[in-house]
Design an enzyme around this catalytic site. Structure first.
Site, mmCIF file in Angstrom:
data_model
loop_
_atom_site.group_PDB
_atom_site.id
_atom_site.type_symbol
_atom_site.label_atom_id
_atom_site.label_comp_id
_atom_site.label_asym_id
_atom_site.label_seq_id
_atom_site.Cartn_x
_atom_site.Cartn_y
_atom_site.Cartn_z
ATOM 1 N N GLU A 112 41.068 65.723 25.425
ATOM 2 C CA GLU A 112 42.308 65.031 25.051
ATOM 3 C C GLU A 112 42.863 65.522 23.718
ATOM 4 O O GLU A 112 43.911 65.051 23.268
ATOM 5 C CB GLU A 112 42.117 63.505 24.953
ATOM 6 C CG GLU A 112 41.609 62.844 26.213
ATOM 7 C CD GLU A 112 41.390 61.339 26.042
ATOM 8 O OE1 GLU A 112 41.725 60.793 24.960
ATOM 9 O OE2 GLU A 112 40.872 60.708 26.977
ATOM 10 N N GLU A 148 44.014 68.376 26.355
ATOM 11 C CA GLU A 148 44.084 68.455 27.817
ATOM 12 C C GLU A 148 43.452 67.238 28.477
ATOM 13 O O GLU A 148 42.617 66.563 27.897
ATOM 14 C CB GLU A 148 43.426 69.728 28.347
ATOM 15 C CG GLU A 148 42.169 70.193 27.611
ATOM 16 C CD GLU A 148 41.011 69.231 27.634
ATOM 17 O OE1 GLU A 148 40.753 68.620 28.692
ATOM 18 O OE2 GLU A 148 40.340 69.078 26.598
#
Length: 369
Positions: free
Chosen positions: A331, A188
């Site tokens: 991430e 994310e």
């Protein structure tokens, strides 16, 4: 989705499609582990991981190959409360960085660099960035809305918005599997997203906001106290219950959290391993396991992250992390780092010889153990 099937019906079907891991394959894998050319338990956690992978892939000699990280980007209305050390403009800028052309290859972010190193494919999706992103051939356009509402004052999302985000995540997970991924890493990018993650975690686990609210991007002590107060206020609205997990995601969550939930459910339904990165992913996993308890069989947490509350998530899910590197970037970076460990775990179970196969003295001892 068929012409007549409603999104809510499709989501119900997806949840029901998450079946238990193959217990017979796990039993056979455990037996094989006991006969391999090594002292019992000498490979530590790799042995447990290999047995779990056997259950996921339905064979005592699992052979996962490809891997993918799916980075979902979304923004959060709660950043207006001053809960992050970075402004929301960073979210679209980082999406551009994920997609940038660099001398090393596509993408200039940490997840790109690590993924290139270990051979993991990167997918990037806009599910809720509060900006109009330019078209890019590598960007999956899945925007449900431009950011969430401010969860301190009102529910962040509607149930319909959550459903749409979950199904978008499921769609991309299916593409990744079709492209050859056996290990799926949900990731994310969203400034402020440790605040909804803390709120979801507190609600799902029945914990105080202060026990699960951490520094996120690195806020100072005063901001941390304020951030915990924002989460407390959101919980105090009392607009959701742990008995209604999708309601919790709508009330307190985020679009990238819902998208990752869809990635997890679809990957598990397709009998692929889901590699959990950190705290934000863990909050989505809490909702996922509440919806589909069998999902836990497919979850492999990479490392315990520096964010307060992550250990509580893992304890609730009864999952053991593979490492502790003090990561707190997101991430999907930690998840991608775990890919070689999982591939190696499977390889030991699959490719090592037993004492009998190798003709190594000690097989009789192994048989009696």
């Amino acid at each position: 989705m068929t012409h007549h099937e409603q999104p809510s019906d499709r989501l119900d079907t997806l949840i029901r499609s998450v079946l238990p891991a193959d217990r017979a394959a796990m039993s056979a894998a455990r037996e094989r582990q006991g006969q391999l050319t090594k002292p019992p338990g000498a490979l530590g956690l790799l042995e447990d991981l290999s047995v779990r992978l056997a259950g996921v892939f339905g064979t005592p000699r699992p052979h996962p190959a490809g891997s993918a990280v799916i980075v979902a980007a979304g923004d959060h209305g709660v950043v207006a409360e001053g809960v992050s050390a970075f402004p929301p403009e960073v979210t679209p800028a980082m999406v551009a960085n994920f997609l940038a052309v660099t001398p090393a290859g596509p993408g200039g972010a940490a997840v790109n660099a690590i993924a290139r190193t270990v051979g993991t494919r990167v997918y990037v999706a806009d599910v809720g960035v509060n900006a109009d992103l330019p078209d890019h051939p590598a960007l999956v356009q899945a925007k449900v809305r431009r950011g969430t509402r401010n969860l301190r004052a009102e529910s962040a999302l509607t149930r319909d918005e959550v459903t749409r985000a979950v199904l978008a995540g499921a769609d991309l997970a299916r593409v990744a599997v079709q492209d050859g991924a056996d290990l799926i890493v949900p990731g994310e990018m969203g400034i402020g997203n440790t605040t909804p993650a803390a709120a979801v975690t507190a609600r799902m686990l029945g914990l105080d906001a202060r026990d699960v609210t951490g520094r996120g991007t690195g806020v100072d002590d005063a901001t941390l106290t304020h951030k915990a107060g924002v989460v407390t206020d959101a919980l105090a609205r009392g607009a959701s219950s742990a008995q209604d997990p999708l309601g919790v995601m709508a009330d307190l969550g985020g679009l990238e959290l819902a998208f990752m939930l869809g990635v997890m459910l679809q990957a598990a339904a397709l009998r692929r391993a889901v590699v959990l990165d950190g705290f934000v992913e863990g909050s989505a996993a809490l909702v996922g396991v509440a919806l589909a308890p069998n999902l836990a069989d497919y979850l492999f947490p990479a490392g315990v992250c520096a964010e307060r509350g992550h250990a509580a998530q893992l304890a609730h899910l009864q999952l053991t992390p593979m490492f502790d590197l003090g990561l707190r970037l997101g991430e999907g970076t930690g998840g991608v780092l775990a890919v070689p460990l999982l591939l190696s775990a499977a390889a030991t179970l699959r490719d090592m010889q037993t004492f009998a196969e190798a003709g190594v003295p000690g097989s009789e001892t192994q048989d009696r153990s």
